[in-house]
Write a protein that holds these residues in place. Structure first.
Motif, PDB file in Angstrom:
ATOM      1  N   ASN B 101       0.808  -1.221   0.000  1.00  0.00           N
ATOM      2  CA  ASN B 101       0.000   0.000   0.000  1.00  0.00           C
ATOM      3  C   ASN B 101       0.838   1.266   0.000  1.00  0.00           C
ATOM      4  O   ASN B 101       0.502   2.239   0.671  1.00  0.00           O
ATOM      5  N   LEU B 102       1.913   1.275  -0.770  1.00  0.00           N
ATOM      6  CA  LEU B 102       2.620   2.536  -0.979  1.00  0.00           C
ATOM      7  C   LEU B 102       1.722   3.441  -1.811  1.00  0.00           C
ATOM      8  O   LEU B 102       0.844   2.968  -2.529  1.00  0.00           O
ATOM      9  N   PHE B 103       1.942   4.762  -1.695  1.00  0.00           N
ATOM     10  CA  PHE B 103       1.149   5.692  -2.495  1.00  0.00           C
ATOM     11  C   PHE B 103       1.792   5.797  -3.879  1.00  0.00           C
ATOM     12  O   PHE B 103       2.889   6.343  -4.011  1.00  0.00           O
ATOM     13  N   PRO B 104       1.136   5.277  -4.912  1.00  0.00           N
ATOM     14  CA  PRO B 104       1.813   5.115  -6.211  1.00  0.00           C
ATOM     15  C   PRO B 104       2.138   6.439  -6.912  1.00  0.00           C
ATOM     16  O   PRO B 104       3.019   6.482  -7.749  1.00  0.00           O
ATOM     17  N   HIS B 105       1.410   7.511  -6.540  1.00  0.00           N
ATOM     18  CA  HIS B 105       1.637   8.784  -7.229  1.00  0.00           C
ATOM     19  C   HIS B 105       2.692   9.629  -6.532  1.00  0.00           C
ATOM     20  O   HIS B 105       2.985  10.730  -6.968  1.00  0.00           O
ATOM     21  N   LEU B 106       3.246   9.113  -5.439  1.00  0.00           N
ATOM     22  CA  LEU B 106       4.292   9.837  -4.719  1.00  0.00           C
ATOM     23  C   LEU B 106       5.605   9.076  -4.854  1.00  0.00           C
ATOM     24  O   LEU B 106       5.611   7.851  -4.959  1.00  0.00           O
ATOM     25  N   GLN B 110       8.688  10.954  -0.884  1.00  0.00           N
ATOM     26  CA  GLN B 110       7.413  11.541  -0.442  1.00  0.00           C
ATOM     27  C   GLN B 110       6.580  10.544   0.361  1.00  0.00           C
ATOM     28  O   GLN B 110       5.887  10.924   1.299  1.00  0.00           O
ATOM     29  N   GLU B 114       5.638  11.880   4.075  1.00  0.00           N
ATOM     30  CA  GLU B 114       4.259  12.400   4.141  1.00  0.00           C
ATOM     31  C   GLU B 114       3.697  12.418   5.566  1.00  0.00           C
ATOM     32  O   GLU B 114       3.300  13.476   6.072  1.00  0.00           O
ATOM     33  N   ALA B 115       3.672  11.268   6.212  1.00  0.00           N
ATOM     34  CA  ALA B 115       3.022  11.206   7.529  1.00  0.00           C
ATOM     35  C   ALA B 115       3.761  12.015   8.608  1.00  0.00           C
ATOM     36  O   ALA B 115       3.111  12.743   9.363  1.00  0.00           O
ATOM     37  N   TYR B 147       9.540   6.058  -8.295  1.00  0.00           N
ATOM     38  CA  TYR B 147       8.136   5.820  -7.946  1.00  0.00           C
ATOM     39  C   TYR B 147       7.964   4.341  -7.589  1.00  0.00           C
ATOM     40  O   TYR B 147       8.679   3.493  -8.124  1.00  0.00           O
ATOM     41  N   ARG B 149       6.037   2.061  -8.534  1.00  0.00           N
ATOM     42  CA  ARG B 149       5.859   1.146  -9.655  1.00  0.00           C
ATOM     43  C   ARG B 149       7.186   0.692 -10.261  1.00  0.00           C
ATOM     44  O   ARG B 149       7.263  -0.336 -10.920  1.00  0.00           O
ATOM     45  N   ARG B 163       8.714   3.743   5.759  1.00  0.00           N
ATOM     46  CA  ARG B 163       7.608   4.682   5.945  1.00  0.00           C
ATOM     47  C   ARG B 163       7.007   4.538   7.348  1.00  0.00           C
ATOM     48  O   ARG B 163       6.690   5.530   8.003  1.00  0.00           O
TER      49      ARG B 163
END
Lengths: 349, 254
Positions: B101-106, B110, B114-115, B147, B149, B163
């Protein structure tokens, strides 16, 4: 590799030139094998081994006998690839080319199009003002439509049944009423409610104002377009939000990221990937959709060219002016859409 | 064990008519590694998710570092906390998901920063430096601007661990961290987890990697049908199980 080669006996590798050009089964693999074999044994040994019964290596080793055996490196036969011909495509392309030429000729050679009149009015100040007004109406409709649409989408996804069914009802209602009817309702709101008052619901009013003063034709048009657009935008945004993997929101929640930040930083940017293409359709639809505002006598593009041709009678030329401007506006938007999509596609390529 | 970092008491949880947790008690001391094993559907992932209130308990209590998770106690009643309060508590409880569940657009950077910046409001420069250190620790310094991906599954999971670490949590929960990985990538993730274990991080790990459990766990817990069947040191539970169900399970996975 149980492949039969007519005319080649198993292991018969020494019969010279005519066997050489035949493609060995799986040329790459056998070439690789030949190289290995060569490095380990030298060709003589390989040929000996192939003579003793194993058919596949024998064929693999065959080419060097005639070809590159001397300088040591094996040579797989260079095979030229001939792609399939597509005569049907050429015929179809020729037909299209002729049809395009006919269209172009019909447009250019027929004096009834009055291209000089088109040129005269294409950049006329009144037409340019109408183009700007059309863009303004579109912008108002899209911005307020999508703002309200986003709120409606969040309401529909709410766990509170009243919120979600209110949003559902709004969407059902506004998608069912033709835009042109809705515009007329807003335009004529003063017939129903001559004055609007603001205050405590069912309680005292702080002030009131004449409906005609508050909702002029431009406001009525923008309102109608935005409220109409919101119903569609709500579904587009909702679909976008649903398209984001549930794990994303869960991960954001597990990291303790604040609620609004989860939405704005994690979920919406990913939802945009599926929102933008459909929203692009909607915006382009609305550019042309603004033309129904002509019934309120507002000087948008379509109304303006009507005004002009009613005066000078050059109907087709002026319709062509409007067509060209609509084409230009939507083309520019399509290009913009491409770049916006690329922006939100970050990390996905 | 009053000084337990994580303390679960009589935790019950049902999904509709299905009772997933039937009264679970579990204590994890500070710096300890507890590994939960058990057949699928035994409730081990659900149990882990109650620890950071991703699942609400129906009854019982969850305490992390002396603080009740998700509720405020007044007398003999538990009042559910506001979402803001729960989010604040979660910043102290790291969670690593099976599917990363990484944020794919960051970017990787990032994802890690983020958190700490948005949830803990720590200064950006400090968090950036921390991200660099953590990615170095999981061996991904060179991927900091990539990224997700563009990374392999094993690399993505290592980023997800970095993270979680960036929040400097008191305990880290791992929900089958290697189950979504190709076999040859499991090792690199387990090495990172082992490294954390050695450095004294409190952890609860749900896993099917019995070898990993034997090597790293202080306590192994075997769960079945929503209950803890048996717990003990790896030697006790894995090598000399007292219960028939544990034996049956181990005979299938070993």
């Amino acid at each position: 590799m149980p492949v039969e080669f007519p005319g080649i006996g198993g292991g018969d590798t020494r019969d010279g030139p005519e066997t050489a050009p035949r493609p060995a089964p799986g040329p790459r693999r056998s070439a690789a094998r030949s190289v290995r074999a060569h490095r380990r044994y030298g060709w003589d040994r390989v040929l000996l081994a192939s003579g003793s019964g194993s058919a596949a290596p024998a064929r693999a080793a065959a080419p060097p006998v005639n070809g590159a055996g001397k300088n040591g490196e094996p040579e797989s036969p260079a095979l030229k690839v001939i792609t399939t011909r597509h005569p049907g495509r050429w015929v179809a392309a020729a037909v299209i080319a002729v049809l395009l030429a006919m269209v172009a000729s019909a447009l250019i050679t027929n004096p009834a199009w009055e291209w000089e009149v088109v040129g005269e009015f294409l950049f006329a100040p009144s037409v340019l003002r109408a183009v700007v007004f059309t863009l303004e109406l579109t912008a108002l409709g899209i911005v307020f439509g999508f703002l309200l649409g986003t709120v409606l989408a969040l309401m529909r996804l709410s766990k509170n049944p009243l919120l979600s069914s209110a949003a559902w009802g709004y969407i059902a209602l506004f998608r069912s009423i033709p835009l042109i009817l809705q515009l007329l309702f807003w335009y004529n709101l003063a017939l129903l409610y001559p004055r609007l008052s603001f205050g405590v619901p069912f309680g005292p009013a702080f002030f009131d104002i004449g409906t005609m003063d508050l909702i002029g034709p431009v406001t009525a048009a923008a309102l109608g377009l935005a409220l109409h657009q919101a119903a569609y935008a709500a579904e587009i945004v909702r679909a976008g939000l649903l398209s984001v993997d549930h794990g994303q929101r869960e991960a954001a929640a597990a990291l303790g990221i604040p609620r609004t930040r989860q939405l704005l930083r994690i979920v919406l940017p990913q939802a945009m990937r599926s929102i933008v293409p459909t929203a692009g359709n909607e915006i382009i639809g609305l550019v042309k959709g603004t033309s129904v505002v002509y019934i309120m006598a507002l000087p948008e593009l379509f109304y303006q060219v009507q005004v002009i041709y009613n005066r000078n009678g050059r109907v087709m030329a002026l319709l062509l002016v409007a067509t060209i401007w609509y084409l230009v506006m939507t083309s520019v938007m399509s290009v913009a859409q491409h770049y916006i999509e690329r922006h939100y596609g970050k990390g996905r390529a | 064990m009053s000084a337990a970092m994580v303390d679960l008491k009589a935790v019950h949880k049902s999904f509709g008519s299905l009772e997933v947790l039937r009264g679970v008690d579990l204590q994890v001391g500070a710096g300890e590694v507890t590994v939960i094993i058990g057949p699928s559907g035994s409730g081990k992932s659900t149990l882990l998710r109650t620890v950071n209130h991703l699942e609400k308990v129906d009854s019982g209590s969850v305490t992390v570092d002396g603080e009740l998770v998700g509720y405020r106690r007044a007398g003999d009643r538990l009042y559910e906390l506001s979402e803001r309060e729960i989010l604040r508590q979660r910043t102290r409880i790291g969670f690593v998901f099976q599917s990363f569940n990484l944020f794919p657009h960051l970017t990787v950077r990032q994802n890690v920063t983020e958190a700490p910046t948005s949830a803990q409001r720590r200064p950006k420069a400090e968090v950036e430096a921390l991200a660099v250190r953590l990615l170095e620790r999981v061996g991904l310094s060179d991927k900091i601007d990539a990224y997700p991906r563009q990374l392999s599954g094993g690399q993505q999971q290592r980023v997800a661990i970095a993270r979680a670490l960036a929040l400097e949590p008191k305990v880290i929960l791992f929900d089958e961290p290697t189950s979504a990985l190709d076999p040859e990538l499991v090792g690199e993730v387990l090495d990172v987890v082992k490294d954390l274990a050695v450095s004294g991080t409190t952890m609860i790990v749900v896993t099917h990697e019995i070898g990993f459990a034997r090597e790293v766990a202080d306590t192994v817990v075997f769960m079945d049908e929503g209950r803890i069947v048996e717990r003990g040191t790896p030697a006790q539970v894995l090598d000399a199980p007292r219960h028939e169900r544990t034996r049956l399970f181990l005979s299938k996975v070993l």
